[in-house]
Scaffold this motif. Structure first.
Motif, mmCIF file in Angstrom:
data_model
loop_
_atom_site.group_PDB
_atom_site.id
_atom_site.type_symbol
_atom_site.label_atom_id
_atom_site.label_comp_id
_atom_site.label_asym_id
_atom_site.label_seq_id
_atom_site.Cartn_x
_atom_site.Cartn_y
_atom_site.Cartn_z
ATOM 1 N N GLY A 202 68.302 62.949 8.356
ATOM 2 C CA GLY A 202 68.473 62.263 9.632
ATOM 3 C C GLY A 202 67.169 62.009 10.354
ATOM 4 N N LEU A 203 66.148 61.574 9.619
ATOM 5 C CA LEU A 203 64.824 61.400 10.212
ATOM 6 C C LEU A 203 64.659 60.034 10.859
ATOM 7 C CD1 LEU A 203 62.593 62.993 7.422
ATOM 8 C CD2 LEU A 203 63.485 64.065 9.502
ATOM 9 N N ALA A 204 63.954 60.022 11.982
ATOM 10 C CA ALA A 204 63.577 58.766 12.624
ATOM 11 C C ALA A 204 62.524 58.070 11.772
ATOM 12 C CB ALA A 204 63.019 59.044 14.022
ATOM 13 N N PRO A 205 62.402 56.738 11.868
ATOM 14 C CA PRO A 205 61.390 56.029 11.081
ATOM 15 C C PRO A 205 59.979 56.554 11.342
ATOM 16 C CG PRO A 205 62.946 54.474 12.001
ATOM 17 C CD PRO A 205 63.252 55.799 12.631
ATOM 18 N N PHE A 206 59.209 56.693 10.271
ATOM 19 C CA PHE A 206 57.814 57.093 10.384
ATOM 20 C C PHE A 206 56.978 56.276 9.405
ATOM 21 C CE2 PHE A 206 59.833 60.117 7.435
ATOM 22 C CZ PHE A 206 58.997 60.077 6.326
ATOM 23 N N PHE A 207 55.675 56.257 9.640
ATOM 24 C CA PHE A 207 54.756 55.534 8.762
ATOM 25 C C PHE A 207 53.500 56.366 8.581
ATOM 26 C CE2 PHE A 207 53.651 54.367 13.059
ATOM 27 C CZ PHE A 207 52.259 54.328 13.074
ATOM 28 N N ALA A 208 52.834 56.178 7.447
ATOM 29 C CA ALA A 208 51.575 56.861 7.195
ATOM 30 C C ALA A 208 50.416 55.951 7.562
ATOM 31 C CB ALA A 208 51.470 57.264 5.724
ATOM 32 N N VAL A 209 49.353 56.557 8.034
ATOM 33 C CA VAL A 209 48.120 55.818 8.297
ATOM 34 C C VAL A 209 47.219 55.965 7.075
ATOM 35 C CG1 VAL A 209 46.094 55.592 9.755
ATOM 36 C CG2 VAL A 209 48.309 56.163 10.783
ATOM 37 N N GLY A 210 47.167 54.913 6.244
ATOM 38 C CA GLY A 210 46.347 54.905 5.041
ATOM 39 C C GLY A 210 46.944 55.728 3.912
ATOM 40 N N ARG B 98 43.129 57.464 13.758
ATOM 41 C CA ARG B 98 43.908 56.274 14.099
ATOM 42 C C ARG B 98 45.321 56.647 14.543
ATOM 43 N NH1 ARG B 98 44.908 50.562 10.784
ATOM 44 N NH2 ARG B 98 45.551 49.418 12.656
ATOM 45 N N ALA B 99 45.922 57.635 13.898
ATOM 46 C CA ALA B 99 47.269 58.052 14.303
ATOM 47 C C ALA B 99 47.268 58.555 15.742
ATOM 48 C CB ALA B 99 47.787 59.126 13.350
ATOM 49 N N ALA B 100 46.245 59.306 16.115
ATOM 50 C CA ALA B 100 46.154 59.796 17.490
ATOM 51 C C ALA B 100 46.027 58.642 18.472
ATOM 52 C CB ALA B 100 44.961 60.738 17.622
ATOM 53 N N ALA B 101 45.198 57.646 18.124
ATOM 54 C CA ALA B 101 45.029 56.488 19.012
ATOM 55 C C ALA B 101 46.339 55.725 19.167
ATOM 56 C CB ALA B 101 43.938 55.570 18.460
ATOM 57 N N LEU B 102 47.106 55.607 18.100
ATOM 58 C CA LEU B 102 48.385 54.891 18.171
ATOM 59 C C LEU B 102 49.404 55.649 19.018
ATOM 60 C CD1 LEU B 102 48.599 53.762 14.443
ATOM 61 C CD2 LEU B 102 48.223 52.271 16.434
ATOM 62 N N ALA B 103 49.385 56.967 18.938
ATOM 63 C CA ALA B 103 50.281 57.744 19.783
ATOM 64 C C ALA B 103 49.885 57.621 21.248
ATOM 65 C CB ALA B 103 50.279 59.208 19.339
ATOM 66 N N LEU B 104 48.586 57.648 21.515
ATOM 67 C CA LEU B 104 48.110 57.526 22.896
ATOM 68 C C LEU B 104 48.432 56.161 23.489
ATOM 69 C CD1 LEU B 104 44.692 59.377 22.752
ATOM 70 C CD2 LEU B 104 46.508 59.791 24.432
ATOM 71 N N SER B 105 48.370 55.123 22.676
ATOM 72 C CA SER B 105 48.659 53.778 23.171
ATOM 73 C C SER B 105 50.157 53.527 23.329
ATOM 74 C CB SER B 105 48.068 52.735 22.220
ATOM 75 O OG SER B 105 48.803 52.693 20.996
ATOM 76 N N GLY B 106 50.980 54.400 22.791
ATOM 77 C CA GLY B 106 52.423 54.196 22.834
ATOM 78 C C GLY B 106 52.958 53.377 21.675
#
Length: 353
Positions: A47-55, A119-127
């Motif tokens: 039952g996981l929400a969609p996720f993506f990998a960075v690279g 990059r993952a941190a920046a994407l989380a910070l940007s929403g």
């Protein structure tokens, strides 16, 4: 005893949808990539929400193959595209990659790990990402390429503009949550580090985070003693009398649901665990031994006090078993599930505030 799962009470309303979760791969020579691949393969049952990998597309494919998984990859140009392809392929953002080298960390792998985390941190910070789930890293290899923080928690604190002392590590599993007030320091240094300011500040951060992200308000916080039997009225040390008990009294005066100092040798028995939502422990092993004993394959490292949601499986790179298909994906799946739940609950809290 009832399992705590993510620790939150059931909600009368549905949690809102969030942006896809960003996954930073961790060291590609470790077990992180194969466990994220396994989590994607188990996404429906878990039952996981969609996720993506960075690279790391080729790393993920090779890691999945080591577990007998034929992993389809969907290249995405933006995080928002992940949800549309998640059901049929593992979304990957960016072309950065490394040669698969299970169990043999190197500089190229460390560079991929650092890029993925940054990059993952920046994407989380940007929403653009709903939360960040970090794979395990090899700190020594990252240090060789300029990583200056003690670990990923401190890296994310810096990225968020939060003091390291306010980024609080909580270990959470189906049966227990613990917070170590002091972390990677010698045991001999702990008594001098335990101050009223430290205990009270971290307790406030924990209480606020459990209300916002776990729906626990007021959170029941059990605070341990430092010494055997919580000092036995000063016969085995005065830290409980001089520092810990006054902190508990001050926090209770602010309205927090705190108790203690509790003798740590009895606090984690099954009948005692029903009485609190989180245990604030004085030092690393006091917090981590019980959680790893009870929830080793389902333990999640959650960073409290950040403006973003961050979780991570509570284990290391496990280079010795990487690529052998034997590592358990339980903690990785739990970290992904908890990140999605906490991000949704935080969004709900913000909408209803």
């Amino acid at each position: 005893m009832a399992a705590k799962t993510d620790g939150a009470p059931p909600l009368a309303v549905s949690l809102p949808a969030i942006a896809p979760l960003a996954v930073s791969l961790g060291d590609p020579a470790g077990v992180g990539p194969e466990l994220f691949a396994q989590a994607w393969a188990d996404r429906r049952e878990a039952g996981l929400a969609p996720f993506f990998a960075v690279g790391g597309a080729q790393v993920l494919v090779a890691a999945a193959r080591s577990r007998g998984i034929d992993l389809p990859i969907a290249r995405i140009a933006a995080p928002a595209e992940a949800a549309a392809v998640f059901d049929s392929a593992f979304p990957v953002l960016g072309d950065e990659d490394a040669q698969p080298s299970f169990g043999q960390p190197d500089g190229d792998g460390a560079a991929l790990a650092l890029h993925s985390l940054t990059r993952a941190a920046a994407l989380a910070l940007s929403g653009e990402a709903g939360a960040i789930v970090t794979g395990p890293i090899a700190k020594s290899k990252l240090a060789e390429i300029g990583f200056v923080q003690p670990g990923q928690t401190e890296f994310l604190a810096d990225a968020c503009g939060v003091p390291h002392t306010d980024a609080v590590m909580m270990l959470a599993g189906p049966n227990l949550r613990t917070v170590p007030l002091t972390v990677h320091v010698a045991l001999s240094a702990v008594p001098a580090l335990l101050t009223r300011e430290l205990i009270e500040r971290k307790a406030r951060i924990v209480a606020a985070a459990l209300a916002r992200d776990f729906g626990l308000s007021p959170a029941r916080i059990a605070i341990t003693g430092l010494n055997p039997h919580a000092g036995e009225d000063g016969r085995m040390g005065r830290e409980e009398i001089d520092t810990i008990a006054p902190s508990i009294a001050a926090l209770a005066g602010e309205g927090l649901a705190v108790t203690g100092p509790h003798p740590a040798d009895a606090l984690f028995a099954a009948h005692e665990r029903e009485k609190f939502d989180v245990a604030l422990c004085m030092y690393h092993d006091q917090a981590l031994i019980p959680i790893k004993t009870l929830d080793f394959d389902a333990g999640v490292n959650v960073t409290l006090g950040l403006p973003i949601v961050r979780t991570s499986p509570d284990h290391g790179t496990a280079f010795g078993i990487a690529g052998k298909g034997v590592a358990s994906a339980g903690a990785t799946i739990a970290a992904l599930r908890m990140a999605g739940d906490c991000a949704s609950r935080r969004l709900l809290t913000e909408k209803t505030a």
